[in-house]
Design an enzyme around this catalytic site. Structure first.
Site, mmCIF file in Angstrom:
data_model
loop_
_atom_site.group_PDB
_atom_site.id
_atom_site.type_symbol
_atom_site.label_atom_id
_atom_site.label_comp_id
_atom_site.label_asym_id
_atom_site.label_seq_id
_atom_site.Cartn_x
_atom_site.Cartn_y
_atom_site.Cartn_z
ATOM 1 N N LYS A 187 -10.266 -8.611 2.152
ATOM 2 C CA LYS A 187 -10.961 -7.634 1.305
ATOM 3 C C LYS A 187 -9.984 -7.247 0.204
ATOM 4 C CE LYS A 187 -11.699 -3.874 0.052
ATOM 5 N NZ LYS A 187 -11.498 -3.501 -1.370
ATOM 6 N N GLY A 240 -1.314 -0.692 0.696
ATOM 7 C CA GLY A 240 -1.959 0.240 -0.233
ATOM 8 C C GLY A 240 -1.306 1.599 -0.135
ATOM 9 N N THR A 244 -4.394 6.194 2.276
ATOM 10 C CA THR A 244 -5.395 5.241 2.774
ATOM 11 C C THR A 244 -4.926 4.685 4.116
ATOM 12 O OG1 THR A 244 -5.661 4.591 0.460
ATOM 13 C CG2 THR A 244 -6.824 3.268 2.090
ATOM 14 N N CYS A 296 5.445 -1.302 -5.658
ATOM 15 C CA CYS A 296 5.694 -0.418 -4.514
ATOM 16 C C CYS A 296 7.172 -0.113 -4.367
ATOM 17 C CB CYS A 296 5.137 -1.028 -3.235
ATOM 18 S SG CYS A 296 5.757 -2.667 -2.894
ATOM 19 N N GLU A 394 4.488 9.617 -5.703
ATOM 20 C CA GLU A 394 4.420 8.261 -6.260
ATOM 21 C C GLU A 394 3.505 8.274 -7.489
ATOM 22 O OE1 GLU A 394 2.287 5.137 -4.123
ATOM 23 O OE2 GLU A 394 3.938 3.778 -4.546
#
Ligand code: NAD
Length: 502
Positions: A187, A240, A244, A296, A394
């Protein structure tokens, strides 16, 4: 420094983006779609199928069937490895086209998208080699027992990926999941579905059996959520945002799934006064402005020892002003367009917050000459206190916070004083300090006098809010396999005898 955008739209863009299930491209069961935007104009350039629970059910059933009845989990590692190497060959041979499409869809500078396409090929090659070299433990109890590990693929792996370097990050999960004999449902992120749609053709051409790879596009709360909650998906690898990840953890808990979590970061770069300042400045500029800052492991907080602080800030700001913002497709571009207007609005809102928290020394929002599109000038705040939101949160854009320190202890407290712990970069020429400091930092990965240069054999992952579980090298193999212990008695059955009392 800015450059006038010169628009390049790749030829042969698809008319629509579909799911790929059981070897066929299909629309959503309910016909639903979502809009995909070009980050330079923010116009809709394609519509993608919006997967829901019914589409995820369909994809998981296809993957499950391929796992239970298909050849893939039963093939010799060498046979799977050959197919994975063919995938790598195809990706390498199309690196320019992949980069062109990825850059168009995500806003990443074309030269950096090219590097990511090559890294995607390398991910497949690396795990193709690793499964062939894989050995498993055997334990002897002399004269009594021989015990060995029977390593098995687990089943249908759910792979959920973000929009920054999408194709490469998908390969980082697809490579080990497939190499170990699992079947998958991917996904991808809804902001950037274009490059993910290319996997199906690549896999077909390389000879991956039907049903092994399945793709469901869609929103996280719909398609992603259905995958996390699907009872026939025993493991989920997620990359992610930390929040989440928290939600996915909670949603997967009733099913007791295997979870690998690669989450957010607010990584420090610590520059001591004895460091090679030229190298440290070049590296910390690249460390936060490469990949548009949508990285990241970005070194988004720079901690600088007081004796070189003023010089560092001045030189850093001057160099940041010279970073070339431009059209993502232009090879001269160093910072392109952020992925999506929602993300652009988030980054710009942090810049506004930063104006009240630190001293703006470069950038500060939309660069001159770019009236539209998601362009942000490389932005530098100095004198940022650790309580500032731009120090703690972030931002995931080309924005950096610089903070002075006086002692090693203070530097360590600043480095560790956030909820994240993904990467850290230490700049010093004192060997003892370098190691002691690196080892004391709460970060999954530390680079000494270096930028983020990956060695695929090393553990990749974060601590604290930056993730749970490590992938990379054999750790990925461990995540995607069960290690069954098989015990064999060599002598007479070894047990106390029950029920034979006098
Ligand atoms: P995100 O969390 O918004 O989305 C990531 C993926 O999760 C997308 O595919 C999204 O559709 C899906 N998703 C969203 N909600 C979901 C839900 N409820 N259930 C299941 N799936 C859901 O993250 P993003 O904005 O796409 O990516 C940026 C973030 O990723 C940053 O925080 C960045 O640091 C992090 N990241 C981490 C690493 C790492 O290796 N640690 C690498 C790249 C990016």
């Amino acid at each position: 420094m800015t450059d006038q955008p010169t628009r390049h739209v790749p030829a042969g863009l698809p008319g629509r983006i579909q799911h790929y299930i059981g070897g066929k491209f299909v629309d959503s069961a309910d016909g639903g779609t979502f809009d995909v935007l070009d980050p330079v104009t923010n116009e809709v350039y394609v519509r993608a199928a919006a997967g829901k629970a019914a589409d995820v059910d369909h994809a998981v059933a296809a993957a499950r069937d391929a796992f239970v009845n298909g050849p893939w989990p039963r093939m010799l590692p060498r046979e799977r490895s050959r197919i994975l190497h063919r995938i790598a060959d195809i990706v390498e041979s199309r690196d320019a086209r992949l980069a062109e499409l990825e850059s168009f869809d995500s806003g990443l500078p074309i030269t950096q998208a090219l590097g990511q396409a090559r890294r995607a090929a390398e991910n497949f090659r690396f795990f193709a080699d690793l499964v062939v070299a894989q050995s498993d433990d055997a334990f002897k109890v002399p004269g009594r027992q021989l015990n060995y590990v029977n390593r098995k693929p687990i089943g249908v792996a759910g792979l959920i990926t973000p929009w920054n370097t999408p194709f490469m990050l998908e390969s980082w999960k697809l490579g080990p999941a497939l190499a170990t004999g699992n079947t998958v449902v991917l996904k991808p992120a809804e902001f950037t579905p274009l490059s993910a749609s290319l996997w199906a053709g690549i896999f077909e051409e390389a000879g991956l059996p039907e049903g092994v790879f399945n793709l469901v596009n869609g929103l996280g709360e719909e398609a992603g959520d259905a995958l996390v909650k699907h009872p026939d998906v025993p493991l989920v690898s997620f990359t992610g945002e930390s929040r989440t990840g928290q939600l996915i953890f909670a949603n997967a808990a009733p099913y007791l799934k295997g979870l690998s979590m690669e989450l957010g970061g607010k990584s420090p770069a610590i520059v001591f006064a004895d460091a090679d300042l030229d190298a440290a400045i070049d590296a910390t500029i690249f460390g936060v402005f490469s990949l548009n800052g949508e990285r990241c492991t970005a070194g988004s907080r720079i901690l600088v020892e007081r004796p070189v602080y003023d010089e560092f800030v001045e030189r850093y700001a001057e160099q940041a002003k010279r970073v070339v913002v431009g059209d993502p497709q232009d090879p001269r571009t160093e910072v392109g367009a952020l992925v999506h207007p929602e993300h652009y609005a988030k980054v710009v809102s942090y810049i506004e917050i930063g104006r009240t928290e630190g001293r703006l020394v470069a950038g500060g929002g939309r660069p001159e000459g770019f009236p539209e599109g998601n362009y942000v000038a490389p932005t530098v705040f100095a004198d940022v206190p650790p309580s500032a939101r731009i120090f703690q949160e972030e931002i995931f854009g080309p924005v950096v916070a610089i903070t002075p320190f006086d002692t090693d202890q203070e530097a360590l407290a600043l480095a560790n004083g956030v909820r994240y712990g993904l990467a850290a970069y230490v700049w010093t020429n004192d060997l003892r300090r370098a190691h002691n400091f690196a080892q004391a930092i709460e970060a999954g990965m530390v680079w000494l006098n270096s930028n983020n240069v990956r060695d695929l054999r090393t553990p990749f992952g974060g601590v604290k809010a930056s993730g749970l579980g490590h992938e990379g090298g054999y750790r990925s193999i461990d995540f995607y396999t069960d290690q069954q212990a098989v015990h064999i008695t060599l002598g007479p059955a070894h047990n106390p005898t029950f029920g034979k009392g006098a």
